[in-house]
Design a protein around this motif. Sequence first.
Motif, mmCIF file in Angstrom:
data_model
loop_
_atom_site.group_PDB
_atom_site.id
_atom_site.type_symbol
_atom_site.label_atom_id
_atom_site.label_comp_id
_atom_site.label_asym_id
_atom_site.label_seq_id
_atom_site.Cartn_x
_atom_site.Cartn_y
_atom_site.Cartn_z
ATOM 1 N N VAL A 65 0.866 -1.185 0.000
ATOM 2 C CA VAL A 65 0.000 0.000 0.000
ATOM 3 C C VAL A 65 0.898 1.230 0.000
ATOM 4 C CG1 VAL A 65 -1.768 1.305 1.235
ATOM 5 C CG2 VAL A 65 -1.854 -1.191 1.227
ATOM 6 N N HIS A 66 0.722 2.073 -1.016
ATOM 7 C CA HIS A 66 1.558 3.265 -1.156
ATOM 8 C C HIS A 66 0.796 4.555 -0.907
ATOM 9 C CE1 HIS A 66 4.472 0.465 -2.690
ATOM 10 N NE2 HIS A 66 3.597 0.044 -3.581
ATOM 11 N N LYS A 67 -0.525 4.526 -1.145
ATOM 12 C CA LYS A 67 -1.367 5.700 -0.921
ATOM 13 C C LYS A 67 -2.690 5.227 -0.336
ATOM 14 C CE LYS A 67 -0.356 7.239 -5.372
ATOM 15 N NZ LYS A 67 -0.767 7.889 -6.607
ATOM 16 N N THR A 68 -3.224 6.007 0.579
ATOM 17 C CA THR A 68 -4.532 5.696 1.134
ATOM 18 C C THR A 68 -5.592 5.979 0.073
ATOM 19 O OG1 THR A 68 -3.842 6.106 3.389
ATOM 20 C CG2 THR A 68 -6.193 6.350 2.931
ATOM 21 N N GLY A 69 -6.526 5.052 -0.054
ATOM 22 C CA GLY A 69 -7.593 5.255 -1.023
ATOM 23 C C GLY A 69 -8.706 4.247 -0.845
ATOM 24 N N ILE A 70 -9.797 4.511 -1.549
ATOM 25 C CA ILE A 70 -10.939 3.607 -1.567
ATOM 26 C C ILE A 70 -11.299 3.364 -3.022
ATOM 27 C CG2 ILE A 70 -13.366 3.277 -0.930
ATOM 28 C CD1 ILE A 70 -12.870 5.281 1.373
ATOM 29 N N GLY A 71 -11.411 2.104 -3.370
ATOM 30 C CA GLY A 71 -11.873 1.730 -4.700
ATOM 31 C C GLY A 71 -13.331 1.305 -4.630
ATOM 32 N N PHE A 72 -14.123 1.675 -5.626
ATOM 33 C CA PHE A 72 -15.533 1.299 -5.689
ATOM 34 C C PHE A 72 -15.756 0.413 -6.907
ATOM 35 C CE2 PHE A 72 -19.665 2.053 -7.703
ATOM 36 C CZ PHE A 72 -20.529 1.706 -6.683
ATOM 37 N N MET A 73 -16.522 -0.651 -6.715
ATOM 38 C CA MET A 73 -16.902 -1.484 -7.846
ATOM 39 C C MET A 73 -18.346 -1.931 -7.669
ATOM 40 S SD MET A 73 -15.150 -4.924 -9.443
ATOM 41 C CE MET A 73 -15.726 -6.095 -8.218
ATOM 42 N N ARG A 74 -19.106 -1.848 -8.766
ATOM 43 C CA ARG A 74 -20.478 -2.331 -8.791
ATOM 44 C C ARG A 74 -20.526 -3.567 -9.686
ATOM 45 N NH1 ARG A 74 -22.604 -3.381 -12.865
ATOM 46 N NH2 ARG A 74 -22.645 -1.389 -13.891
ATOM 47 N N VAL A 75 -21.075 -4.655 -9.156
ATOM 48 C CA VAL A 75 -21.262 -5.887 -9.907
ATOM 49 C C VAL A 75 -22.772 -6.113 -10.025
ATOM 50 C CG1 VAL A 75 -20.737 -8.353 -10.040
ATOM 51 C CG2 VAL A 75 -19.157 -6.823 -8.862
ATOM 52 N N LYS A 76 -23.272 -6.293 -11.232
ATOM 53 C CA LYS A 76 -24.718 -6.470 -11.409
ATOM 54 C C LYS A 76 -25.233 -7.744 -10.758
ATOM 55 C CE LYS A 76 -25.793 -3.631 -15.370
ATOM 56 N NZ LYS A 76 -26.251 -3.567 -16.746
#
Length: 160
Positions: free
Chosen positions: A77-88
């Motif tokens: 982990v190099h940067k703090t972040g949040i990833g979002f993913m939508r799966v149908k």
Amino acid sequence: MASVLQTIVEKKHYKFVDRVDSWQEGVRLSTESLVADGSVDADYYQQIVNCITKYGPYVVFDHYVAMPHSQENASGVHKTGIGFMRVKEPVSFGKDEDGEEKVAKLFFTLAACNPDEHLNNIQQLMTIFCNEELLDALMECNSGEDILAAEAAHPCEEDE
């Protein structure tokens, strides 16, 4: 200050897919936007998979929400972040200790450089997780613009 969803869109930390073959693939795909800008290494997802395999589907909440994350001080982990993913199509993470099937359509994948940032991310996401109308709207999103429109239509109390 930008909201969590605004930051996700601004950093292009989002992805939309119709289906995945397994929860492990879902976790991998949910980290791709974080990998793309160097926030995490490509194999960061494997640490998350290892934690879920060891501890069970603790990352899955009500209303089809998953918050995949690894342990504090995870390597890669190099940067703090949040990833979002939508799966149908719902993604099954298996059953919890009570025998309840845990499924998700929305993935909010965390990467944090330190415990304070990790806790801050979780606190911000909890306001989203308590807004069922917003979660329903996010399940219909197909673009960054859709995410922002969903948030505008169903603001969290903190955003009002």
